[in-house]
Every structure is written in C-alpha cells, then in structure tokens.
Design a protein around this motif. Structure first.
Motif, PDB file in Angstrom:
ATOM      1  N   LYS A 572     -12.313  26.946  37.852  1.00 39.46           N
ATOM      2  CA  LYS A 572     -12.659  28.134  36.804  1.00 39.46           C
ATOM      3  C   LYS A 572     -12.374  29.207  37.456  1.00 39.46           C
ATOM      4  N   ILE A 573     -11.770  30.102  37.114  1.00 39.31           N
ATOM      5  CA  ILE A 573     -11.606  31.473  37.414  1.00 39.31           C
ATOM      6  C   ILE A 573     -11.845  32.476  36.422  1.00 39.31           C
ATOM      7  N   TRP A 574     -12.239  33.838  36.872  1.00 41.48           N
ATOM      8  CA  TRP A 574     -12.302  34.632  35.867  1.00 41.48           C
ATOM      9  C   TRP A 574     -11.365  36.096  36.003  1.00 41.48           C
ATOM     10  N   ILE A 575     -10.690  36.148  34.922  1.00 44.75           N
ATOM     11  CA  ILE A 575      -9.805  37.595  34.871  1.00 44.75           C
ATOM     12  C   ILE A 575     -10.676  38.627  34.199  1.00 44.75           C
ATOM     13  N   VAL A 576     -10.502  40.009  35.023  1.00 39.32           N
ATOM     14  CA  VAL A 576     -11.075  41.202  34.607  1.00 39.32           C
ATOM     15  C   VAL A 576     -10.024  42.078  34.386  1.00 39.32           C
ATOM     16  N   LEU A 577      -9.960  42.580  33.121  1.00 42.81           N
ATOM     17  CA  LEU A 577      -9.153  43.700  32.812  1.00 42.81           C
ATOM     18  C   LEU A 577      -9.775  45.038  32.303  1.00 42.81           C
ATOM     19  N   GLU A 578      -9.497  46.124  33.405  1.00 48.71           N
ATOM     20  CA  GLU A 578     -10.244  47.355  33.110  1.00 48.71           C
ATOM     21  C   GLU A 578      -9.141  48.587  33.139  1.00 48.71           C
ATOM     22  N   THR A 579      -9.658  49.493  32.521  1.00 47.05           N
ATOM     23  CA  THR A 579      -8.632  50.850  32.013  1.00 47.05           C
ATOM     24  C   THR A 579      -9.564  51.868  33.062  1.00 47.05           C
TER      25      THR A 579
END
Length: 697
Positions: A572-579
């Motif tokens: 399991k991996i976690w993807i973080v999308l930030e602005t």
C-alpha cells in the motif's frame, strides 16, 4: 536695450550746439564723440523718424525697418517733432553746467562729460536774439527686461517668439561664470501648446534653485518655506508674497531680479558694461533646448473667434494701459496674447495673464496703471499653493480653482473612457487606482466612493493624488464567480447612496473590476517514483499557484518514497496532491480522476482507473480517497500492482484536478457509502490539470 528717464528744464543756448532736425532717414557723424554700445565703439549712427514706425529709432548697423533685428535705441515720436541735438567740444563751464543739471535731477554721473547727445521734444520761442527751448531730455542707463508668459518669450530687445514644444530652454547663459537660467515648458489643456512651468537657477559651483508651481521653491532639490521676509541661500535673496516668488542676486557685476508666479517669469537686470550672455532672453529666436519630449498635434478649437480675441488683447493700447505705452511697447504683449488665445481656449484666467504681465513690466518702469484690473475686469484667483502634483496644473474646475490633469497624462485614460486602472491582480488580492484630477473634472467626490462593502473606501495619495482601492477574494463584499475555464473575484467602486440626500450634484459611479484564477490547463508531465516528488507551476496573468504530487509508504505521510525505496507488489502506498498559492477559504481542489498506464502518455492503453468522477474505483477495493474537495490538498491510497503481459515493469500514474469555488457550493464529491460512485455533481467540470508520476517495480 535702454531704460530712459525724463526731466524738464529751461536753458538758453548760444551757438555751442548743433541742431539736427530728423524728418526722414538721417545718417549722423558724431564728430569725434564716439558712442560705446555694448562694448562696440560707433562714430556713425542712423536715425529714422517717420510716422509709420511710431517712434524715433537710433541704430548703429543701418536704418531700422519693422522686420529688422538691428541694434537700436527707441525713442518716442510725437507728431514728428522730435529733435536730435548734438553737443561736442564742451568747455569747462558748459561741462560744469551739465553735470550740475544732471545731479540736481538725481541722475548719477560716473564719467567726465566730453560730449552729449539729446533727443528732444521742443517748443520754440523767439524772443529778441535768444532761443528758448522747453524740452524733455532722455538720459539712458543699460537695463533689460525679459518676459516669459505662457508659451511666449519677449526678449530684452522686445523681440518675440513662442515655444511650441515641451522642453527645457536656456533663458540666460554666461559661459564665463557657468550661470544658467532655464525655463521648463509643459502642456496644460492641449497637448500642442506649452506654458512656462518652472525656472531653474543653475549657479554651476553652488546650489541650484528651482521656482515651481504654487509659489514653491526648492534649493538643491529640497523644499524651502518662504515668507515675505528675505531669506538668503548661496548668495540669492529669496522672498514670496501673494503675487509670486522673487530671487535677487549679483553675479560678476550683474544685478539680476527673477520673478515667477507660476504663469509668468520676468527677468530684470542692470549692468553698466557689455553683456556676454546668450539664450532666449537675449535672442528669442535662438533654440538652445534640452530634455525635449514628444510633440503632439491636436485638432483646432472651432469655438475660438480670433477676431474677438484680437479685440480683447488690444485693450493694452487703451486706458489705463496707454499711459505706459511710451515706456513699455504693448505690441509684443498683444501678439503674445493673440497668438496664444487664437488656438488655446480663454480659460483659467489666461487672457488676464497677458495683461498682468504687461502691468508688471510697467511697474518695473515705475508707471502706475491705477487699478487697471477694474477696467480689464480682471479677478485674481487664489493659486493652488503646494497642491498640484507633477501631472497636474492649477486651473478652473467648474468655477473653482483646483488642480486639473495635464492633457498628455489624461489622454491615456480619457481616450479609453476610463478614470484609472487597469486592475492589478496578485495572489488573492486585487487593486484599482483612479486618477484624482479626473474625478474632480467629472465632479466626483472621492470621499463618497467605496467598494461593495461600504466600509471599504479608497486611499488618496497626498502627493500624486491617485486614489487606490484594494480587496481580497474573501473581503469587501467580493463576489466569487466560476465558469468552465476560470474562477473570478469581482468587486466594484460605487457612489455612496444616502436616503437623507434629497438632491445630489455628483455623478453616480459604478466601476466594476475583477481578477481571475484560470483553472489549470492540461499538464502532461511524467516521472519515475525514484525521483522522489514533483512540483509543477501553473500561472495565468498575475495569479500563480503550484500543484505537487508526492508518494509515501505510510498513512501518516512521514516516509517519503525516495530512489532507494523498495516497492513490492500489493504494497500500500499513499499519494498526496497539494496546491500552494490558493486561498483555502475560497476554493477547494478536487481530484477528479486518477489512472495508470504502462506508457508515459496518459492516453495510452492499457489503462487502469483508480479514481473516477472524484470517487474511488468501486471495482478496486484497495483504493481509498481522503479529503477530496475539502481544501487545497487531498490524498488517496491503493495497493501496488503491475500490468499483466507487459515486459516493462514501469507504471505511470496520472491525475486530473479541478478547482471548485466553495461559496454557495459543495465541493465534496457525493460518493456512496461503499465508495462506488458520487450521487450528484456539486462542482463544475472544465479543463482539468493533469499531473503524472511513474515508478518501476
């Protein structure tokens, strides 16, 4: 150029003189009594005494003609009864007589008298064997008056010329001392007519002094406060009264007085020896200029009646001005008045400016015009003292004296029917600047202006008179709008309305201005996960923000995957999308879709979806989406996989993002409890941002 004084007396002469009657052109030999005129010695001079020139002219380089520019002395001519009397070879007694006579009349004598010239009016009485002469004798000393009024220069010789461009011109310059007197000419209501706007006294080896609009003075660039009491700066005596500023000083034997009231400059000098100066005051036709700006040609003003203007300007030949006509020729001032007002409207008290310039010249000749302003219907206006900025001038606005916009400065706004602007957008703020003098000319009181929220008012700059309004995306009643391509923040400058006002005399104002967040354009960027993380910057106009995709190996987002990370299948991996750069209180970021491909193109096949329409793929139970649409960042997790039947172990991950306006909108995708699909569309879908990453198994 000579200034002449008059005195009356009676004397009895024998044959010790020569009388020459001038009734036409006469060439006179001085018989050893040479004349020194501005450093040149002359033994011959030329006299013209005809009615068509209205004066008697004594010239040293040929006969006077109206279009000539010769060195001449002008004397009044009354009915052709002016005589030239030449006295030479005077004996001691005669010399003593003339000396005592001059001293009794208060006329200084600095040299021994060897010969005398008289230009006289006469009444001839014959009694027994004597001739009695009652006559006016003219005694001259070297003095000069140069007047610069509006665009016109009347030099020491009363020759006239006009300045048509916006330049800094040299009025006087002395190469021996380095002294210069400069005049700067600028436009007012028309772009193609210039007016004297300021003077600079440049002493080369000491402080420069500037005489500015509004009776302001600067010494070496710093403002000084003047009163009617004389204050001395670097040898220059400065004083100010209600009429203007005066600077008196001496330089290399030259006594000079410079007066400036914002519309007219007058330079008065007194020197006993020859002049070595050059510049417009010496020769108004010279063109020693610098710092010239672009010239303009405006359309003619068809409301001007030049015949009426000519009649109005010719008042200088009527009483009470006529009493000064023998001492100051009115013709140059009439020409100055006529040539200006035939192409520039007679506003801002301009006609009276030329009359006042003539009156001041008469004052220098000690001629009292006896309340001339009553006859001329002249009403002095209060000056805009210490008020106007560099792009303004003091003029009439709806019957009041105030600072008007200069024509060239105003044209950049008026040609586009604007009062200021354009809007400046930066981060989540917007600002708009309005021009104070344009507001005044439109009868708009800036204190009555505000934004949508009446508590948000403008700030007036005390020096530039520019009025600034600003707002952020969540203040001052800002309205947030969105469409398929952008998010717009809108506000407006408007006039305050009051129910207690029965009437109003001010125009209503409504100026809408806005700034936009363009929704992210399609970005096609791919990278391997071993490159750690990736940031892409999206920018449109002044708005700028960034989108970042990062991969972590833990739910707390503390273990950032790096090039040495070992990623296993089904991990399991976690993807973080930030602005970064967006206001979280105004907009949210929605991850619209995420999918994987085996090649770097997001449109390649095969394709495997992880997020669809903002919701986790219901067919993949490992996908979990968190915080989507709630703020300016979100994340999701899934278990690692690879594409079946592919030789390459690379997997490319692509995500599309949307911006959603939070005001009056629910930006969270409506997904079912099981995470299969959202129930309804709560945000507008447009051109999404695409951000991609790739990793190798």
């Amino acid at each position: 150029f000579y200034e002449c004084s008059f005195f009356f007396y009676v004397s009895i002469f024998s044959d010790a003189y020569v009388t020459i009657y001038i009734n036409n052109n006469t060439q006179v030999q001085t018989n050893g009594c040479s004349i020194s005129y501005y450093g040149q010695e002359y033994s011959t001079f030329y006299v013209r005494n005809q009615s068509f020139v209205n004066h008697m002219f004594i010239c040293f380089n040929g006969y006077y003609t109206p279009d000539s520019n010769r060195d001449c002395i002008k004397a009044p001519n009354t009915e052709n009864r002016t005589f030239l009397l030449l006295y030479d070879d005077l004996d001691t007694n005669s010399g003593t007589f003339w000396t005592n006579l001059f001293l009794s009349e208060g006329i200084p004598i600095t040299n021994n008298i060897t010969c005398i010239f008289f230009f006289t009016y006469y009444i001839l009485l014959l009694t027994m064997t004597f001739l009695f002469y009652f006559f006016v004798s003219i005694s001259c000393s070297v003095k000069g008056l140069c007047t610069v009024t509006g665009p016109t220069v009347i030099d020491f010789s009363e020759q006239i010329n006009s300045v048509s461009d916006r330049c800094e011109y040299s009025l006087l310059h002395d190469q021996s001392t380095g002294f210069s007197l400069k005049a700067n000419f600028l436009e007012r209501r028309r772009r193609d007519v210039s007016f004297v706007d300021s003077l600079t006294l440049d002493f080369s080896d000491s402080d420069d002094i500037q005489l500015l609009q509004g009776h302001r003075v600067k010494v070496t660039g710093s403002p000084v406060t003047l009163t009617s009491s004389v204050q001395t700066f670097s040898g220059v005596d400065l004083s100010k009264d209600q009429t203007g500023v005066t600077a008196n000083f001496s330089l290399d034997g030259l006594s000079m007085s410079v007066f400036f009231d914002g519309t007219t400059a007058q330079i008065y000098l007194n020197k006993s020896n020859s002049l070595t100066y050059e510049g417009l005051c010496v020769d108004s036709s010279s063109s020693s200029s610098s710092s010239c700006q672009d010239q303009y040609v405006d359309t003619g003003d068809d409301t001007i009646d030049c015949a009426v203007v000519t009649q109005q300007c010719s008042i200088l030949k009527s009483a009470p001005f006529s009493s000064c006509n023998l001492y100051v020729d009115p013709e140059p001032y009439i020409i100055a008045c006529r040539s200006t007002l035939c192409k520039y409207p007679s506003v801002d008290n301009l006609r009276c400016q030329f009359l006042e310039a003539y009156a001041k010249a008469c004052e220098k000749k000690q001629v009292d015009l006896q309340n001339w302003w009553t006859t001329a219907q002249y009403h002095p206006e209060l000056i805009c003292e210490d008020k106007c900025s560099d792009h303004e001038f003091c003029g009439d606005i709806h019957g009041n004296t105030d600072c008007r916009c200069r024509a060239i400065f105003a044209s950049q706004y008026t040609e586009q029917n604007r009062l200021g602007g354009p809007t400046v957008c930066q981060d989540n703020t917007a600002s708009l600047t309005l021009v104070g003098c344009l507001l005044k000319e439109k009868s708009i009181d800036y204190t009555h202006l505000h934004l949508s929220d009446q508590t948000c008012t403008g700030v007036m700059d005390p020096d530039s008179h520019m009025l600034s309004f600003s707002f952020s995306s969540d203040s001052c009643g800002t309205e947030v709008k969105t469409n398929n391509s952008q998010v717009t923040f809108t506000n407006a400058v408007m006039t305050r309305n009051s129910s207690s006002d029965v009437i109003t005399r001010h125009d209503k104002v409504f100026i809408e201005f806005s700034c936009s967040h363009p929704k992210p354009q399609l970005q096609n960027v791919a990278f391997k996960i071993i490159d750690n993380w990736f940031v892409t910057f999206l920018q449109s106009g002044e708005w700028k923000y960034s989108v970042t995709m990062k991969a972590y190996s833990d739910a707390a987002h503390t273990q950032l995957l790096d090039p040495k990370s070992d990623i296993r299948l089904n991990q399991k991996i976690w993807i973080v999308l930030e602005t970064n750069g967006l206001n979280k209180d105004v907009v949210s970021v929605v991850t619209d879709s995420c999918w994987a491909t085996s090649e770097d193109s997001p449109n390649s096949t095969p394709r495997y979806d992880l997020i669809r329409d903002g919701c986790a793929n219901a067919d993949d139970g490992t996908v979990n989406v968190m915080g989507n649409g709630e703020g300016t960042s979100n994340s999701f997790s899934f278990n690692m996989f690879e594409f079946s039947g592919k030789e390459t172990s690379e997997v490319y991950l692509h995500c599309q993002l949307q911006l959603c306006v939070k005001k009056n909108n629910n930006c969270v995708p409506g997904c079912s409890f099981a995470g299969r699909r959202r129930r309804s569309l709560r945000y507008r879908r447009g051109a999404p941002a695409l951000i991609s990453m790739v990793w190798t198994h």
